[in-house]
Design a protein around this motif. Structure first.
Motif, PDB file in Angstrom:
ATOM      1  N   TYR A   1       3.366 -10.799   1.430  1.00 59.01           N
ATOM      2  CA  TYR A   1       1.615 -10.651   1.663  1.00 59.01           C
ATOM      3  C   TYR A   1       1.300 -10.477  -0.197  1.00 59.01           C
ATOM      4  N   VAL A   2       2.246  -9.589  -0.723  1.00 60.52           N
ATOM      5  CA  VAL A   2       1.776  -9.172  -2.156  1.00 60.52           C
ATOM      6  C   VAL A   2       1.858 -10.533  -3.061  1.00 60.52           C
ATOM      7  N   GLU A   3       3.044 -11.481  -2.940  1.00 60.86           N
ATOM      8  CA  GLU A   3       3.122 -12.508  -3.648  1.00 60.86           C
ATOM      9  C   GLU A   3       1.984 -13.375  -3.294  1.00 60.86           C
ATOM     10  N   GLU A   4       1.452 -13.528  -2.278  1.00 58.72           N
ATOM     11  CA  GLU A   4       0.369 -14.353  -1.796  1.00 58.72           C
ATOM     12  C   GLU A   4      -0.928 -13.975  -2.485  1.00 58.72           C
ATOM     13  N   ALA A   5      -1.094 -12.557  -2.404  1.00 52.99           N
ATOM     14  CA  ALA A   5      -2.444 -12.024  -2.852  1.00 52.99           C
ATOM     15  C   ALA A   5      -2.503 -12.219  -4.205  1.00 52.99           C
ATOM     16  N   PHE A   6      -1.282 -11.842  -4.957  1.00 55.06           N
ATOM     17  CA  PHE A   6      -1.418 -12.196  -6.380  1.00 55.06           C
ATOM     18  C   PHE A   6      -1.712 -13.506  -6.832  1.00 55.06           C
ATOM     19  N   ARG A   7      -0.867 -14.324  -6.183  1.00 52.66           N
ATOM     20  CA  ARG A   7      -1.181 -15.957  -6.445  1.00 52.66           C
ATOM     21  C   ARG A   7      -2.583 -16.296  -6.361  1.00 52.66           C
ATOM     22  N   LEU A   8      -3.225 -15.696  -5.408  1.00 53.85           N
ATOM     23  CA  LEU A   8      -4.531 -16.267  -4.914  1.00 53.85           C
ATOM     24  C   LEU A   8      -5.749 -15.669  -6.043  1.00 53.85           C
ATOM     25  N   ILE A   9      -5.228 -14.445  -6.426  1.00 48.72           N
ATOM     26  CA  ILE A   9      -6.315 -13.878  -7.233  1.00 48.72           C
ATOM     27  C   ILE A   9      -5.932 -14.453  -8.714  1.00 48.72           C
ATOM     28  N   GLN A  10      -4.715 -14.608  -9.123  1.00 50.10           N
ATOM     29  CA  GLN A  10      -4.428 -15.176 -10.356  1.00 50.10           C
ATOM     30  C   GLN A  10      -5.057 -16.507 -10.435  1.00 50.10           C
ATOM     31  N   GLU A  11      -5.191 -17.379  -9.497  1.00 49.52           N
ATOM     32  CA  GLU A  11      -5.665 -18.673  -9.563  1.00 49.52           C
ATOM     33  C   GLU A  11      -7.203 -18.897  -9.681  1.00 49.52           C
ATOM     34  N   LYS A  12      -7.847 -17.570  -9.591  1.00 53.72           N
ATOM     35  CA  LYS A  12      -9.424 -17.657  -9.685  1.00 53.72           C
ATOM     36  C   LYS A  12      -9.571 -17.940 -10.934  1.00 53.72           C
ATOM     37  N   PRO A  13     -11.106 -18.649 -11.088  1.00 53.89           N
ATOM     38  CA  PRO A  13     -11.136 -19.211 -12.559  1.00 53.89           C
ATOM     39  C   PRO A  13     -11.362 -18.310 -13.724  1.00 53.89           C
ATOM     40  N   ASP A  14     -11.846 -17.139 -13.571  1.00 49.93           N
ATOM     41  CA  ASP A  14     -12.065 -16.142 -14.588  1.00 49.93           C
ATOM     42  C   ASP A  14     -11.139 -15.124 -14.831  1.00 49.93           C
ATOM     43  N   VAL A  15      -9.892 -14.928 -14.011  1.00 53.56           N
ATOM     44  CA  VAL A  15      -8.953 -14.137 -13.872  1.00 53.56           C
ATOM     45  C   VAL A  15      -8.262 -14.137 -15.120  1.00 53.56           C
ATOM     46  N   VAL A  16      -7.984 -13.096 -15.950  1.00 54.31           N
ATOM     47  CA  VAL A  16      -7.048 -13.229 -17.100  1.00 54.31           C
ATOM     48  C   VAL A  16      -5.795 -12.711 -16.748  1.00 54.31           C
ATOM     49  N   ASP A  17      -5.785 -11.406 -16.093  1.00 52.77           N
ATOM     50  CA  ASP A  17      -4.492 -10.887 -15.783  1.00 52.77           C
ATOM     51  C   ASP A  17      -4.843 -10.176 -14.190  1.00 52.77           C
ATOM     52  N   THR A  18      -3.610  -9.962 -13.612  1.00 52.50           N
ATOM     53  CA  THR A  18      -3.678  -9.388 -12.347  1.00 52.50           C
ATOM     54  C   THR A  18      -2.349  -8.783 -12.200  1.00 52.50           C
ATOM     55  N   MET A  19      -2.647  -7.645 -11.526  1.00 52.46           N
ATOM     56  CA  MET A  19      -1.718  -6.555 -11.212  1.00 52.46           C
ATOM     57  C   MET A  19      -1.711  -6.035  -9.724  1.00 52.46           C
ATOM     58  N   ILE A  20      -0.519  -5.892  -8.982  1.00 52.48           N
ATOM     59  CA  ILE A  20      -0.726  -5.362  -7.630  1.00 52.48           C
ATOM     60  C   ILE A  20       0.061  -3.940  -7.834  1.00 52.48           C
ATOM     61  N   LEU A  21      -0.533  -2.969  -7.247  1.00 44.83           N
ATOM     62  CA  LEU A  21       0.169  -1.319  -7.433  1.00 44.83           C
ATOM     63  C   LEU A  21       0.646  -1.214  -6.122  1.00 44.83           C
ATOM     64  N   ASN A  22       1.524  -0.336  -5.853  1.00 46.35           N
ATOM     65  CA  ASN A  22       1.982   0.326  -4.707  1.00 46.35           C
ATOM     66  C   ASN A  22       1.224   1.661  -4.116  1.00 46.35           C
ATOM     67  N   ASN A  23       1.670   2.222  -3.148  1.00 52.64           N
ATOM     68  CA  ASN A  23       0.967   3.459  -2.690  1.00 52.64           C
ATOM     69  C   ASN A  23       0.975   4.556  -3.700  1.00 52.64           C
ATOM     70  N   GLN A  24       1.887   4.597  -4.542  1.00 54.89           N
ATOM     71  CA  GLN A  24       2.027   5.696  -5.540  1.00 54.89           C
ATOM     72  C   GLN A  24       1.463   5.303  -7.059  1.00 54.89           C
ATOM     73  N   GLY A  25       0.984   3.967  -6.889  1.00 53.03           N
ATOM     74  CA  GLY A  25       0.240   3.803  -7.974  1.00 53.03           C
ATOM     75  C   GLY A  25       1.030   2.895  -9.170  1.00 53.03           C
ATOM     76  N   ASN A  26       2.184   2.633  -8.673  1.00 51.57           N
ATOM     77  CA  ASN A  26       3.168   1.760  -9.867  1.00 51.57           C
ATOM     78  C   ASN A  26       3.148   0.297  -9.643  1.00 51.57           C
ATOM     79  N   PRO A  27       2.956  -0.261 -10.626  1.00 54.65           N
ATOM     80  CA  PRO A  27       2.859  -1.854 -10.786  1.00 54.65           C
ATOM     81  C   PRO A  27       4.109  -2.475  -9.873  1.00 54.65           C
TER      82      PRO A  27
END
Lengths: 112, 112
Positions: free
Chosen positions: B15-41
């Motif tokens: 799910y995380v990989e897919e969300a990351f991929r979908l966001i990163q593919e959006k035209p104006d996106v420069v960088d993407t990060m997914i954090l866990n429940n503790q706020g860690n990348p």
């Protein structure tokens, strides 16, 4: 969308009144507040206690963002802070020595 | 525009990989990060130090907003936090046990 031109206009009493009026007239705007340089409300459509609660929260957020962004991107500047919640959207726009804080009905069709 | 449906999907690795991929593919996106429940990348396109700086700042902002909004509007919930600066726009979207943090080129024609 809120946009404050970066002009050199002095933030006089009439400037504040006009900015407040222009924002308050926008269709989806629920409440408007103008804060001074110290983060205190100088014009608000909300009752005093609610004004102070919003002013207090958003001044803390603004300081945290301003300092944090400077550390990450020296020279970068906060232009707008938007907080979308389940009930509405709150927008903070620094404008010289004053800051506009606007509560509006959420515009985007966010899936909740 | 980022929108995370409030479904009951478990935030699995795929799910995380897919969300990351979908966001990163959006035209104006420069960088993407997914954090866990503790706020860690847990997934990021940025180099580690920059990831930690952004994660640290936005976890503080998120906590402040969540607590502050609850005091003002009990039951109200943070859906999205957007910080527009002179150089870009940073968007935080809580999504169950993960949080997406996206840096994109600013969309709005903000007068600076």
């Amino acid at each position: 969308m809120l946009s404050f031109k970066r002009d050199q206009n002095k933030r006089t009493r009439s400037y504040v009144e006009e900015a407040f009026r222009l924002i308050q007239e926008k269709p989806d705007v629920v409440d408007t507040m103008i804060l001074n340089n110290q983060g205190n409300p100088i014009k608000t459509s909300m009752e005093p206690n609610l004004s102070l609660q919003y002013a207090g929260l958003f001044e803390i957020l603004r300081d945290k963002v301003t300092i944090g962004i400077q550390k990450i991107h020296p020279g970068d500047e906060l232009l707008m802070l938007r907080v979308r919640t389940t009930s509405n959207e709150i927008i903070l726009v620094p404008d010289g020595k004053i800051t506009a804080l606007v509560i509006q009905k959420a515009q985007d069709r966010f899936n909740t």
